[in-house]
Write an enzyme that holds these catalytic residues in place. Sequence first.
Site, PDB file in Angstrom:
ATOM      1  N   SER A 105     -23.577  -5.559 -28.816  1.00 11.34           N
ATOM      2  CA  SER A 105     -24.176  -5.720 -27.495  1.00 11.34           C
ATOM      3  C   SER A 105     -25.149  -4.576 -27.221  1.00 11.34           C
ATOM      4  O   SER A 105     -26.081  -4.369 -27.994  1.00 11.34           O
ATOM      5  CB  SER A 105     -23.064  -5.813 -26.438  1.00 11.34           C
ATOM      6  OG  SER A 105     -23.579  -6.185 -25.187  1.00 11.34           O
ATOM      7  N   ASP A 174     -21.886 -17.480 -26.245  1.00  8.34           N
ATOM      8  CA  ASP A 174     -22.057 -16.208 -25.537  1.00  8.34           C
ATOM      9  C   ASP A 174     -22.702 -16.473 -24.182  1.00  8.34           C
ATOM     10  O   ASP A 174     -23.846 -16.932 -24.110  1.00  8.34           O
ATOM     11  CB  ASP A 174     -22.920 -15.258 -26.367  1.00  8.34           C
ATOM     12  CG  ASP A 174     -22.876 -13.825 -25.868  1.00  8.34           C
ATOM     13  OD1 ASP A 174     -22.792 -13.627 -24.647  1.00  8.34           O
ATOM     14  OD2 ASP A 174     -22.951 -12.918 -26.711  1.00  8.34           O
ATOM     15  N   HIS A 203     -19.092 -13.648 -25.679  1.00  8.63           N
ATOM     16  CA  HIS A 203     -19.605 -12.295 -25.884  1.00  8.63           C
ATOM     17  C   HIS A 203     -18.532 -11.305 -26.316  1.00  8.63           C
ATOM     18  O   HIS A 203     -18.810 -10.407 -27.115  1.00  8.63           O
ATOM     19  CB  HIS A 203     -20.258 -11.803 -24.579  1.00  8.63           C
ATOM     20  CG  HIS A 203     -21.071 -10.565 -24.741  1.00  8.63           C
ATOM     21  ND1 HIS A 203     -22.277 -10.544 -25.413  1.00  8.63           N
ATOM     22  CD2 HIS A 203     -20.854  -9.281 -24.324  1.00  8.63           C
ATOM     23  CE1 HIS A 203     -22.773  -9.317 -25.390  1.00  8.63           C
ATOM     24  NE2 HIS A 203     -21.926  -8.530 -24.746  1.00  8.63           N
TER      25      HIS A 203
END
Length: 228
Positions: A105, A174, A203
């Site tokens: 991320s 996600d 995610h």
Amino acid sequence: MPLEEVWFQSGDGTKLFGWYVEAQADRPVVLWCHGNAGTIINRLENLRELFRLGLSVFLFDYRGYGRSQGKPSEEGLYQDAVGAYDYLTRTRMIRPDRLILFGRSLGAAVAGELAAQRPAAGLILESSFPSIEAVAKHYYGGMPVHWLLGASFRLIDRLPLLSLPKLIIHGDRDDIIPIELGRQVFEAAQPPKEWYVIRGADHNNTYQVGGAPYFRQWAEFVQRAIRM
């Protein structure tokens, strides 16, 4: 796991905290740049699975996270990753050709910047995004993290400069960083590169949903990268 507490300095001298887990002295070492939410303690389950692969791992908290000092900023996070890298290569004397940089991320942008500044055997980017601007456009109202406002984290600018092997991973469900943004990251990267989609993963549960095939992908990529 043999968790070793480590205190080290960022590139600008900020005092940071991390955990080092050594599998074997000659095994590949993963330098892990985590995402925006949580601290290293939230990654213990995932850390254990990487250790079970036979990988040594250095997982650290950015400034302002966990026990690390300071206040988060874009440049500060980049400096923190440099400090973690320098700790591994200068204090532990780990050769760059044994190092795999891993960013998830927000940490993908940090790992990408580190790869542009320091040599490594390979780069793994998971749930990554091209830039804060790209994410803000998706949300229209901007990314919902207050300290990130004004930051850019333009991973997409670094990727064309990186010639090391790259594995880019994304969950197809996600709901924070849509897979379309991950695909943009992959397309911006120069070869050698690999694209791996985790079916059904969002995610925050990539390694859990991905299971054994996910970790097999990890192991095979590390093996190829270290040999290149």
